[in-house]
Design a protein around this motif. Sequence first.
Motif, PDB file in Angstrom:
ATOM      1  N   VAL A  47       8.174   2.852   9.617  1.00  0.00           N
ATOM      2  CA  VAL A  47       6.737   2.292   9.412  1.00  0.00           C
ATOM      3  C   VAL A  47       6.428   2.914   7.755  1.00  0.00           C
ATOM      4  CG1 VAL A  47       4.236   2.333  10.036  1.00  0.00           C
ATOM      5  CG2 VAL A  47       6.140   2.406  11.959  1.00  0.00           C
ATOM      6  N   LYS A  51       4.986   0.226   4.551  1.00  0.00           N
ATOM      7  CA  LYS A  51       4.049   0.554   4.147  1.00  0.00           C
ATOM      8  C   LYS A  51       3.887   0.486   2.300  1.00  0.00           C
ATOM      9  CE  LYS A  51       0.771   2.648   7.819  1.00  0.00           C
ATOM     10  NZ  LYS A  51       0.461   4.322   7.900  1.00  0.00           N
ATOM     11  N   ILE A  62      -1.249  -6.353   8.595  1.00  0.00           N
ATOM     12  CA  ILE A  62      -0.490  -5.726   9.276  1.00  0.00           C
ATOM     13  C   ILE A  62      -1.119  -7.090  10.174  1.00  0.00           C
ATOM     14  CG2 ILE A  62      -0.467  -3.724  10.763  1.00  0.00           C
ATOM     15  CD1 ILE A  62      -2.097  -2.015   8.391  1.00  0.00           C
ATOM     16  N   LYS A  64       0.913  -6.745  13.436  1.00  0.00           N
ATOM     17  CA  LYS A  64       0.096  -5.260  14.900  1.00  0.00           C
ATOM     18  C   LYS A  64       0.820  -4.005  14.915  1.00  0.00           C
ATOM     19  CE  LYS A  64       1.952  -5.784  19.785  1.00  0.00           C
ATOM     20  NZ  LYS A  64       3.327  -5.284  20.261  1.00  0.00           N
ATOM     21  N   GLN A  65      -0.198  -3.151  15.834  1.00  0.00           N
ATOM     22  CA  GLN A  65      -0.574  -1.865  14.902  1.00  0.00           C
ATOM     23  C   GLN A  65      -1.100  -1.373  16.297  1.00  0.00           C
ATOM     24  OE1 GLN A  65      -1.993  -0.611  11.156  1.00  0.00           O
ATOM     25  NE2 GLN A  65      -1.515   1.345  11.188  1.00  0.00           N
ATOM     26  N   GLY A  69      -0.586   3.545  14.862  1.00  0.00           N
ATOM     27  CA  GLY A  69      -0.827   3.768  13.168  1.00  0.00           C
ATOM     28  C   GLY A  69       1.149   3.692  13.512  1.00  0.00           C
ATOM     29  N   GLN A  70       1.487   4.196  14.187  1.00  0.00           N
ATOM     30  CA  GLN A  70       3.243   4.210  14.000  1.00  0.00           C
ATOM     31  C   GLN A  70       4.095   3.514  15.505  1.00  0.00           C
ATOM     32  OE1 GLN A  70       3.964   7.784  12.611  1.00  0.00           O
ATOM     33  NE2 GLN A  70       2.913   8.140  10.990  1.00  0.00           N
ATOM     34  N   VAL A  74       5.182  -1.658  15.716  1.00  0.00           N
ATOM     35  CA  VAL A  74       4.445  -2.441  14.377  1.00  0.00           C
ATOM     36  C   VAL A  74       4.696  -3.476  13.555  1.00  0.00           C
ATOM     37  CG1 VAL A  74       4.061  -1.141  11.979  1.00  0.00           C
ATOM     38  CG2 VAL A  74       3.748   0.560  13.848  1.00  0.00           C
ATOM     39  N   TYR A  76       4.590  -5.990  10.566  1.00  0.00           N
ATOM     40  CA  TYR A  76       4.215  -6.348   8.868  1.00  0.00           C
ATOM     41  C   TYR A  76       4.324  -7.517   8.405  1.00  0.00           C
ATOM     42  CZ  TYR A  76       2.907  -1.504   7.971  1.00  0.00           C
ATOM     43  OH  TYR A  76       1.989  -0.078   8.356  1.00  0.00           O
TER      44      TYR A  76
END
Length: 98
Positions: A47, A51, A62, A64-65, A69-70, A74, A76
């Motif tokens: 992740v 980023k 993003i 889906k998260q 946040g990890q 996830v 992107y």
Amino acid sequence: MKDADRIRSCLRERFAEAEAKGLSVVCVKAGDVHKQLGLVHQFPNVVQVMKQFLSEAHRDFIAKQPPSGQGSDVIYVFRLPRPYTLNRISITSPSWTT
């Protein structure tokens, strides 16, 4: 080769494949990259590297998260084509002009 370098290389390959198909976006799920590279318990690393490729200028986002946040879920969305500037000479600015 460090895991982060392998992850960057994997992302660049995905971008190149999608561009070759004429796609304007590519969706990347952290779990898919993790599995493809045979990593173990490296979701935060995947992740973090993903980023690094996010760019407001290219309107990446993003999709889906989870709250942490990890994790494997996830996702992107990266817009194509990409300027390849991370660990590579930029295609948009030849090195002999700088």
